[in-house]
Design an enzyme around this catalytic site. Structure first.
Site, mmCIF file in Angstrom:
data_model
loop_
_atom_site.group_PDB
_atom_site.id
_atom_site.type_symbol
_atom_site.label_atom_id
_atom_site.label_comp_id
_atom_site.label_asym_id
_atom_site.label_seq_id
_atom_site.Cartn_x
_atom_site.Cartn_y
_atom_site.Cartn_z
ATOM 1 N N SER A 66 0.847 -1.190 0.000
ATOM 2 C CA SER A 66 0.000 0.000 0.000
ATOM 3 C C SER A 66 0.885 1.243 0.000
ATOM 4 C CB SER A 66 -0.961 -0.024 1.190
ATOM 5 O OG SER A 66 -1.860 1.057 1.125
ATOM 6 N N THR A 67 0.816 2.061 1.056
ATOM 7 C CA THR A 67 1.600 3.299 1.108
ATOM 8 C C THR A 67 3.091 2.997 0.969
ATOM 9 O OG1 THR A 67 -0.048 4.122 2.662
ATOM 10 C CG2 THR A 67 1.991 5.395 2.440
ATOM 11 N N HIS A 82 -2.812 -1.127 -3.211
ATOM 12 C CA HIS A 82 -3.961 -0.230 -3.037
ATOM 13 C C HIS A 82 -3.817 0.982 -3.950
ATOM 14 C CE1 HIS A 82 -4.343 -1.900 1.340
ATOM 15 N NE2 HIS A 82 -4.838 -2.724 0.445
ATOM 16 N N MET A 128 -0.028 1.216 4.953
ATOM 17 C CA MET A 128 -0.799 1.689 6.094
ATOM 18 C C MET A 128 -1.937 0.718 6.383
ATOM 19 S SD MET A 128 -2.202 5.584 6.372
ATOM 20 C CE MET A 128 -0.643 6.261 5.805
ATOM 21 N N ASP A 141 -4.325 -4.526 6.256
ATOM 22 C CA ASP A 141 -4.718 -5.427 5.179
ATOM 23 C C ASP A 141 -3.593 -6.423 4.901
ATOM 24 O OD1 ASP A 141 -6.438 -6.401 3.252
ATOM 25 O OD2 ASP A 141 -5.805 -4.980 1.705
#
Length: 375
Positions: free
Chosen positions: A188-189, A215, A308, A311
């Protein structure tokens, strides 16, 4: 209480006002200044010493990408969140900004609806990201938790300072050495740059397929797949409905779709769904991991990179239950040690490695446990 200080950079007076109002409406945040271009942003950063920066991409005198590069050269370590449009041009520029040193991005509200709707859209996207990127500061200043959205609370609660005691790797004693028929990966991030390093670090196409959930919204995933495809001799492509998974290929979940799998382990194919977001995300890492377990059993390696939230934690638990292996990125090299930290803290990590070792470890596992290696 003095909130987290934010510098807002955008050439549009209207957008600066919308972002400022959206952030100032949160008791944990305070916009300390604005700038209409990157050149003035550099001066304001020196003067105001903000904790975070929001940055437009297309601006006169110095655009956002150039400003990010200059800020990083000047020693700025603050999170820089880019504002982008949901277009091919916007997605390409955002990926370039992330490569230049930007931390994350949000998409600009569409040119429709009222100003209040735009403010709400910006707040819902931006506040959880800023708070999630500065969790230690949020807790140190005693954030007003009642004002936080569920997503913001989840982002903050998944960071290292919430983890109690030393982390313990998962104990594989007594577990069978199952083959690896697929590599599944979530991020993600900070993920686009981490994926760039991991994919470019694979020395040759693998004898098994790899599937990735990052994401990202639509258009962005298309652009990311195209960028990654240029870095490796393997074939990287955005997944589409019914696509067969083949060895030596890498498949990226498309934005706004969960990537699941159908068929059987001998003839697996992609099945895209738009069921409810999981962990506030669609695509979701947990959804992909759990679907892979349903199809392959434990015959896999699961990898979780910087990101972040949490997940991927539950999915890694399912992988281990089925006898598979897990590998997560370490805290020091993660932009946010939320997702990999959540996996590690739950005891679901077989290995915790720095980013520059992830490619090597993936190849080592695949070379050792791929079906062809066990004949």
């Amino acid at each position: 209480m003095s909130g987290i200080k934010v510098l807002v950079v955008d050439d549009s007076v209207v957008v600066r006002k919308i972002v400022t109002d959206a952030l100032n409406a949160d008791p944990n945040l305070e916009v300390v200044g604005t700038a209409p271009n990157g050149k003035l942003a550099l001066m304001k950063w020196k003067q105001l010493k903000p904790d975070a920066i929001t940055m437009d991409i297309e601006m006169p005198e110095m655009n956002g990408i150039e400003a990010v590069r200059e800020l990083r050269k000047m020693g700025c370590k603050d999170p820089i969140i880019m504002f982008s449009t949901l277009t091919q041009r916007g997605a390409s520029a955002t990926l370039e900004a992330l490569s230049a040193g930007a931390t994350d991005y949000v998409t600009k509200p569409a040119n429709q609806g009222s100003v209040q709707q735009s403010i709400q859209s910006v707040r819902e996207q931006l506040v959880p990201i800023i708070l999630g990127l500065l969790p230690s500061k949020v807790r140190a200043m005693g954030a007003v938790s009642s004002s936080l959205s569920p997503e913001a609370r989840a982002n903050i609660s998944s960071v290292p300072s919430m983890f109690a005691g030393p982390l313990k790797l998962h104990d594989r004693t007594g577990m069978p050495d199952k083959p690896i028929r697929i590599v599944i990966l979530g991020s993600s991030t900070g993920g686009p740059e981490a994926l760039t390093k991991v994919i470019s670090g694979l020395s040759r196409p693998m004898p098994v397929p790899m599937v990735i959930t990052q994401h990202m919204p639509p258009v962005f995933t298309t652009q990311l797949a195209a960028r990654l495809d240029k870095l490796t001799s393997a074939t990287v492509q955005e997944a589409s409905e019914g696509m067969m998974l083949a060895p030596g290929h890498i498949y990226l979940a498309p934005g706004n779709f969960h990537m699941t799998f159908a068929g059987n382990a001998g003839a697996p194919r992609v099945k895209l769904t738009q069921t409810q977001p999981v962990n506030f995300c669609r695509p979701s890492v947990d959804v992909m991991f759990e679907s892979a377990v349903n199809l392959y059993g434990g015959d896999m390696l699961a990898v979780v990179l910087t990101g972040m939230g949490q997940d991927g934690k539950n999915g890694c638990g399912k992988v281990l239950e089925a006898g598979g292996r897990t590998l997560v990125q370490d805290e020091q090299t993660s932009v946010v040690w939320g997702m990999p930290g959540a996996v590690a803290n739950a005891g679901f990590a077989d290995e915790i490695r720095p980013l520059d070792e992830i490619s090597t470890q993936i190849q080592r596992h695949v070379q050792t446990y791929a079906p062809e290696a066990r004949r």
